[in-house]
Motif scaffolding. Structure first.
Motif, PDB file in Angstrom:
ATOM      1  N   SER A 233     -88.874   7.875   9.418  1.00  0.00           N
ATOM      2  CA  SER A 233     -88.977   9.074   8.586  1.00  0.00           C
ATOM      3  C   SER A 233     -90.268   9.853   8.790  1.00  0.00           C
ATOM      4  CB  SER A 233     -88.806   8.699   7.122  1.00  0.00           C
ATOM      5  OG  SER A 233     -89.786   7.768   6.769  1.00  0.00           O
ATOM      6  N   ILE A 234     -91.376   9.164   9.008  1.00  0.00           N
ATOM      7  CA  ILE A 234     -92.631   9.928   9.135  1.00  0.00           C
ATOM      8  C   ILE A 234     -92.616  10.844  10.352  1.00  0.00           C
ATOM      9  CG2 ILE A 234     -94.161   8.382   7.856  1.00  0.00           C
ATOM     10  CD1 ILE A 234     -95.093   7.454  10.738  1.00  0.00           C
ATOM     11  N   PHE A 235     -91.897  10.436  11.395  1.00  0.00           N
ATOM     12  CA  PHE A 235     -91.782  11.329  12.555  1.00  0.00           C
ATOM     13  C   PHE A 235     -90.724  12.388  12.275  1.00  0.00           C
ATOM     14  CE2 PHE A 235     -93.088   7.378  15.044  1.00  0.00           C
ATOM     15  CZ  PHE A 235     -94.415   7.771  15.097  1.00  0.00           C
ATOM     16  N   HIS A 236     -89.653  11.922  11.649  1.00  0.00           N
ATOM     17  CA  HIS A 236     -88.542  12.835  11.419  1.00  0.00           C
ATOM     18  C   HIS A 236     -88.938  13.996  10.511  1.00  0.00           C
ATOM     19  CE1 HIS A 236     -84.377  13.725  12.001  1.00  0.00           C
ATOM     20  NE2 HIS A 236     -84.409  14.238  10.790  1.00  0.00           N
ATOM     21  N   TYR A 237     -89.695  13.683   9.485  1.00  0.00           N
ATOM     22  CA  TYR A 237     -90.094  14.736   8.542  1.00  0.00           C
ATOM     23  C   TYR A 237     -91.461  15.330   8.872  1.00  0.00           C
ATOM     24  CZ  TYR A 237     -85.957  13.233   6.067  1.00  0.00           C
ATOM     25  OH  TYR A 237     -84.658  12.929   5.766  1.00  0.00           O
ATOM     26  N   HIS A 238     -91.916  15.085  10.100  1.00  0.00           N
ATOM     27  CA  HIS A 238     -93.161  15.686  10.597  1.00  0.00           C
ATOM     28  C   HIS A 238     -94.372  15.326   9.754  1.00  0.00           C
ATOM     29  CE1 HIS A 238     -90.535  17.948  13.212  1.00  0.00           C
ATOM     30  NE2 HIS A 238     -89.842  18.287  12.157  1.00  0.00           N
ATOM     31  N   GLU A 239     -94.334  14.161   9.099  1.00  0.00           N
ATOM     32  CA  GLU A 239     -95.510  13.740   8.335  1.00  0.00           C
ATOM     33  C   GLU A 239     -96.598  13.271   9.286  1.00  0.00           C
ATOM     34  OE1 GLU A 239     -94.123  10.895   5.374  1.00  0.00           O
ATOM     35  OE2 GLU A 239     -92.367  12.187   5.141  1.00  0.00           O
ATOM     36  N   VAL A 240     -96.163  12.749  10.435  1.00  0.00           N
ATOM     37  CA  VAL A 240     -97.113  12.347  11.464  1.00  0.00           C
ATOM     38  C   VAL A 240     -96.692  13.014  12.766  1.00  0.00           C
ATOM     39  CG1 VAL A 240     -97.863  10.400  12.894  1.00  0.00           C
ATOM     40  CG2 VAL A 240     -97.783  10.137  10.413  1.00  0.00           C
ATOM     41  N   ASP A 241     -97.644  13.715  13.375  1.00  0.00           N
ATOM     42  CA  ASP A 241     -97.371  14.368  14.641  1.00  0.00           C
ATOM     43  C   ASP A 241     -97.713  13.381  15.767  1.00  0.00           C
ATOM     44  OD1 ASP A 241     -97.163  17.084  16.245  1.00  0.00           O
ATOM     45  OD2 ASP A 241     -98.952  16.036  16.959  1.00  0.00           O
ATOM     46  N   ILE A 242     -96.776  13.170  16.681  1.00  0.00           N
ATOM     47  CA  ILE A 242     -96.968  12.122  17.689  1.00  0.00           C
ATOM     48  C   ILE A 242     -98.194  12.365  18.567  1.00  0.00           C
ATOM     49  CG2 ILE A 242     -95.919  10.930  19.672  1.00  0.00           C
ATOM     50  CD1 ILE A 242     -93.194  11.367  18.359  1.00  0.00           C
ATOM     51  N   MET A 243     -98.396  13.601  19.006  1.00  0.00           N
ATOM     52  CA  MET A 243     -99.556  13.860  19.871  1.00  0.00           C
ATOM     53  C   MET A 243    -100.873  13.698  19.112  1.00  0.00           C
ATOM     54  SD  MET A 243     -98.601  13.859  22.828  1.00  0.00           S
ATOM     55  CE  MET A 243    -100.122  14.027  23.713  1.00  0.00           C
ATOM     56  N   LYS A 244    -100.867  14.132  17.860  1.00  0.00           N
ATOM     57  CA  LYS A 244    -102.069  13.982  17.042  1.00  0.00           C
ATOM     58  C   LYS A 244    -102.380  12.494  16.865  1.00  0.00           C
ATOM     59  CE  LYS A 244    -102.369  17.412  13.903  1.00  0.00           C
ATOM     60  NZ  LYS A 244    -101.931  17.997  12.633  1.00  0.00           N
ATOM     61  N   LEU A 245    -101.329  11.729  16.613  1.00  0.00           N
ATOM     62  CA  LEU A 245    -101.460  10.276  16.472  1.00  0.00           C
ATOM     63  C   LEU A 245    -102.028   9.659  17.746  1.00  0.00           C
ATOM     64  CD1 LEU A 245    -100.825   7.393  15.418  1.00  0.00           C
ATOM     65  CD2 LEU A 245     -98.441   7.769  16.065  1.00  0.00           C
ATOM     66  N   LYS A 246    -101.513  10.080  18.891  1.00  0.00           N
ATOM     67  CA  LYS A 246    -101.977   9.491  20.147  1.00  0.00           C
ATOM     68  C   LYS A 246    -103.427   9.870  20.448  1.00  0.00           C
ATOM     69  CE  LYS A 246     -97.925   8.547  22.854  1.00  0.00           C
ATOM     70  NZ  LYS A 246     -97.261   8.909  24.115  1.00  0.00           N
ATOM     71  N   ARG A 247    -103.770  11.114  20.151  1.00  0.00           N
ATOM     72  CA  ARG A 247    -105.160  11.521  20.383  1.00  0.00           C
ATOM     73  C   ARG A 247    -106.109  10.738  19.478  1.00  0.00           C
ATOM     74  NH1 ARG A 247    -103.046  16.728  21.858  1.00  0.00           N
ATOM     75  NH2 ARG A 247    -102.872  17.331  19.679  1.00  0.00           N
ATOM     76  N   TYR A 248    -105.664  10.474  18.261  1.00  0.00           N
ATOM     77  CA  TYR A 248    -106.479   9.681  17.343  1.00  0.00           C
ATOM     78  C   TYR A 248    -106.653   8.267  17.902  1.00  0.00           C
ATOM     79  CZ  TYR A 248    -107.732   6.857  13.292  1.00  0.00           C
ATOM     80  OH  TYR A 248    -108.356   5.973  12.455  1.00  0.00           O
ATOM     81  N   LEU A 249    -105.561   7.655  18.340  1.00  0.00           N
ATOM     82  CA  LEU A 249    -105.640   6.291  18.876  1.00  0.00           C
ATOM     83  C   LEU A 249    -106.563   6.252  20.091  1.00  0.00           C
ATOM     84  CD1 LEU A 249    -101.867   5.243  18.587  1.00  0.00           C
ATOM     85  CD2 LEU A 249    -103.760   4.467  17.133  1.00  0.00           C
ATOM     86  N   ALA A 250    -106.438   7.257  20.964  1.00  0.00           N
ATOM     87  CA  ALA A 250    -107.284   7.313  22.160  1.00  0.00           C
ATOM     88  C   ALA A 250    -108.755   7.385  21.757  1.00  0.00           C
ATOM     89  CB  ALA A 250    -106.898   8.496  23.028  1.00  0.00           C
ATOM     90  N   SER A 251    -109.037   8.150  20.688  1.00  0.00           N
ATOM     91  CA  SER A 251    -110.430   8.300  20.246  1.00  0.00           C
ATOM     92  C   SER A 251    -110.975   6.983  19.710  1.00  0.00           C
ATOM     93  CB  SER A 251    -110.540   9.397  19.182  1.00  0.00           C
ATOM     94  OG  SER A 251    -110.081   8.890  17.930  1.00  0.00           O
ATOM     95  N   LYS A 252    -110.076   6.071  19.352  1.00  0.00           N
ATOM     96  CA  LYS A 252    -110.487   4.755  18.868  1.00  0.00           C
ATOM     97  C   LYS A 252    -110.486   3.725  19.992  1.00  0.00           C
ATOM     98  CE  LYS A 252    -110.931   6.053  14.650  1.00  0.00           C
ATOM     99  NZ  LYS A 252    -112.185   5.952  13.888  1.00  0.00           N
ATOM    100  N   GLY A 253    -110.296   4.202  21.204  1.00  0.00           N
ATOM    101  CA  GLY A 253    -110.340   3.292  22.350  1.00  0.00           C
ATOM    102  C   GLY A 253    -109.043   2.521  22.590  1.00  0.00           C
ATOM    103  N   ILE A 254    -107.969   2.932  21.943  1.00  0.00           N
ATOM    104  CA  ILE A 254    -106.680   2.271  22.165  1.00  0.00           C
ATOM    105  C   ILE A 254    -105.950   3.007  23.289  1.00  0.00           C
ATOM    106  CG2 ILE A 254    -104.424   1.765  21.098  1.00  0.00           C
ATOM    107  CD1 ILE A 254    -106.027   1.601  18.403  1.00  0.00           C
ATOM    108  N   PRO A 255    -105.521   2.262  24.331  1.00  0.00           N
ATOM    109  CA  PRO A 255    -104.881   2.957  25.453  1.00  0.00           C
ATOM    110  C   PRO A 255    -103.510   3.523  25.063  1.00  0.00           C
ATOM    111  CG  PRO A 255    -104.755   0.582  25.763  1.00  0.00           C
ATOM    112  CD  PRO A 255    -105.584   0.812  24.536  1.00  0.00           C
ATOM    113  N   VAL A 256    -103.343   4.822  25.232  1.00  0.00           N
ATOM    114  CA  VAL A 256    -102.056   5.468  24.964  1.00  0.00           C
ATOM    115  C   VAL A 256    -101.775   6.465  26.080  1.00  0.00           C
ATOM    116  CG1 VAL A 256    -101.888   5.298  22.441  1.00  0.00           C
ATOM    117  CG2 VAL A 256    -103.283   7.100  23.467  1.00  0.00           C
ATOM    118  N   ARG A 257    -100.523   6.795  26.249  1.00  0.00           N
ATOM    119  CA  ARG A 257    -100.128   7.781  27.259  1.00  0.00           C
ATOM    120  C   ARG A 257    -100.219   9.155  26.621  1.00  0.00           C
ATOM    121  NH1 ARG A 257     -94.726  10.302  28.978  1.00  0.00           N
ATOM    122  NH2 ARG A 257     -94.098   9.760  26.872  1.00  0.00           N
ATOM    123  N   ILE A 258    -101.111   9.992  27.147  1.00  0.00           N
ATOM    124  CA  ILE A 258    -101.218  11.351  26.586  1.00  0.00           C
ATOM    125  C   ILE A 258    -100.805  12.348  27.656  1.00  0.00           C
ATOM    126  CG2 ILE A 258    -102.808  13.109  25.749  1.00  0.00           C
ATOM    127  CD1 ILE A 258    -104.222  10.965  24.156  1.00  0.00           C
TER     128      ILE A 258
END
Lengths: 258, 199
Positions: A233-258
């Motif tokens: 639901s959080i993706f479906h209802y746009h509560e969390v934006d996937i790219m924003k989420l990935k950029r946040y994870l990357a900023s925390k040093g977690i490897p993600v595909r951007i």
């Protein structure tokens, strides 16, 4: 470096995406193929489709949907719901799915995991496990979790952690682990559970249930040792934006595909 | 015409779908003449090395594949089968490359199979034109080809570096799945469809 995966989950009924609360009052949420394509463009790493009706009459509807999804999207996807045999799995994989997911049927017939991985390879076989806290299974390692079937309606008396190990031995390639206590709460994933399963198995674990904000994914990848995080639901209802989420994870040093 | 080699391997449909999205005309075939006269040959595959080799033998494809002169792309198991020997069933392969395919060691502490998006590093290759080194591609495999002189791209899985892509003459291989690797994968397939090689 292997990236942590972000996986939106789509519930499917008669070829349409649906949303509901505890399987009640299902609401049409759009064409499944269009939704899939949108997630794909939004940066999802993989998609999971669960056919929540999963009746025999729906078999052809489901394979034609899988075909249309495979035509359209260029990332891997898993299809689950109602797969009871090697033939059922073949129909879905042949239509273009990359993996199939089994849940209740695997508990009732564990040998099915073995036959599926023998026929299609373990990389095709995702075993979904739904668990709920049960103090009867508490141990020195932590809180106890009991396996539930049929969309959370049927308790089994089976220890979730032990079942996860057994599923790996039988040849599953991945585990989709849902904490029913956390599902729908948006208060974060079940970190202890995910950590215990992920660190005691050598196959990847997809954590599901409880995602409400971007920090929850960070936690499940760091403290929970998950290989992938799934949410609906959080993706479906746009509560969390996937790219924003990935950029946040990357900023925390977690490897993600951007 | 692009010949996609039909040897009963899994997940061929994704490759056909990806080619169709690129507007390429492809045919799934196990006929010798069609494979040898095709402008491009794609050798996909998800499955097990020993049974895949048995199927190729049964269809009389082993010699045919070795004789291909046009650009040839092996994907995942397809790439592995282009090597000399696989530990998966201890089987001799097509020997287009002289490498041994090995199982990921279980004592390095990482998860097997290697599933998901991982980055590739490369210098230059026509296969990777327009793509940045470090781009992510999608993998699903338990066996790998070690680095060798034919490696054109590599991937790190924790502390093990393996062959992501290999090339020699007209023969190319990708351990990852370009057909499932989003835009990056589409570009790699597009590059393969337009590259020219001399032999």
């Amino acid at each position: 470096m292997l990236a942590k995966r972000i996986i939106p989950c789509l519930d499917i009924k008669d070829g349409r995406t649906v949303k509901g609360i505890n399987f009640l009052s299902l609401r049409d949420a759009g064409d499944a193929v269009e939704n899939a394509a949108r997630y794909c463009e939004a940066g999802a790493d993989e998609l999971v489709f669960l056919d929540i009706t999963a009746t025999v009459e729906n078999r052809d509807t489901l394979s034609s949907l899988v075909r249309r999804i495979a035509d359209r999207i260029n990332i891997p996807f898993t299809v689950g719901g109602g797969i009871k045999s090697v033939e059922d799995a073949y129909r879905i994989l042949d239509a273009g799915a990359d993996k199939i997911s089994i849940n209740s049927r695997a508990v009732r017939e564990p040998e099915l995991i073995k036959s599926l991985s023998y026929h299609f390879g373990s990389q095709c076989v995702v075993c979904a496990i739904d668990v709920r806290k049960n103090p009867a299974f508490d141990s020195e390692e932590g809180e106890g979790w009991e396996v539930y079937l049929d969309g959370g309606r049927t308790p089994t008396g089976i220890d979730g952690i032990k079942w996860a190990k057994r599923v790996e031995e039988l040849g599953a390639g991945e585990i989709l682990l849902t904490s029913m206590n956390h599902d729908g709460t948006k208060s974060g994933f079940a970190l202890d559970l995910t950590k215990r399963v992920s660190t005691s198995l050598s196959i990847p674990v997809i954590a599901s249930g409880g995602a409400g904000k971007i920090e929850h994914f960070e936690e499940v990848f760091t403290s929970g040792y998950a290989d992938a995080g799934l949410a609906a639901s959080i993706f479906h209802y746009h509560e969390v934006d996937i790219m924003k989420l990935k950029r946040y994870l990357a900023s925390k040093g977690i490897p993600v595909r951007i | 015409m692009i010949a996609v080699v039909d040897y009963n391997a899994g997940n061929i449909r994704s490759v056909l779908c990806a080619l169709e999205r690129l507007g390429a005309k492809a045919e799934l075939t196990c006929e010798r003449d069609k494979i040898l006269s095709a402008d491009r040959v794609i050798f996909p595959g998800v499955g097990q090395a020993e049974s895949a080799m048995a199927e190729l033998e049964k269809r009389g494809l082993v010699e045919t594949l070795r004789q291909v002169k046009r650009p040839f792309l092996g994907i995942c198991l397809g790439m592995q089968l282009m090597n000399a020997f696989s530990e998966e069933g201890d089987v001799n392969l097509l020997s287009l490359f002289d490498n041994r395919v090995s199982l990921f060691p279980s004592d390095l502490g990482f998860k097997i199979p290697h599933v998901g998006w991982n980055s590739i590093s490369f210098n230059t290759s026509p296969l990777f034109e327009g793509i940045e080194s470090g781009s992510y591609v999608y993998y699903v495999h338990s066996y790998y080809v070690p680095l060798s002189s034919s490696t054109i791209a590599s991937t790190d899985y924790d502390n093990l570096t393996f062959t992501a892509s290999m090339a020699k003459d007209n023969f190319f291989g990708c351990q990852f799945h370009p057909e499932k690797s989003g835009e990056v994968g589409e570009r790699i397939l597009k590059n393969f469809l337009s590259l020219e090689v001399e032999k």
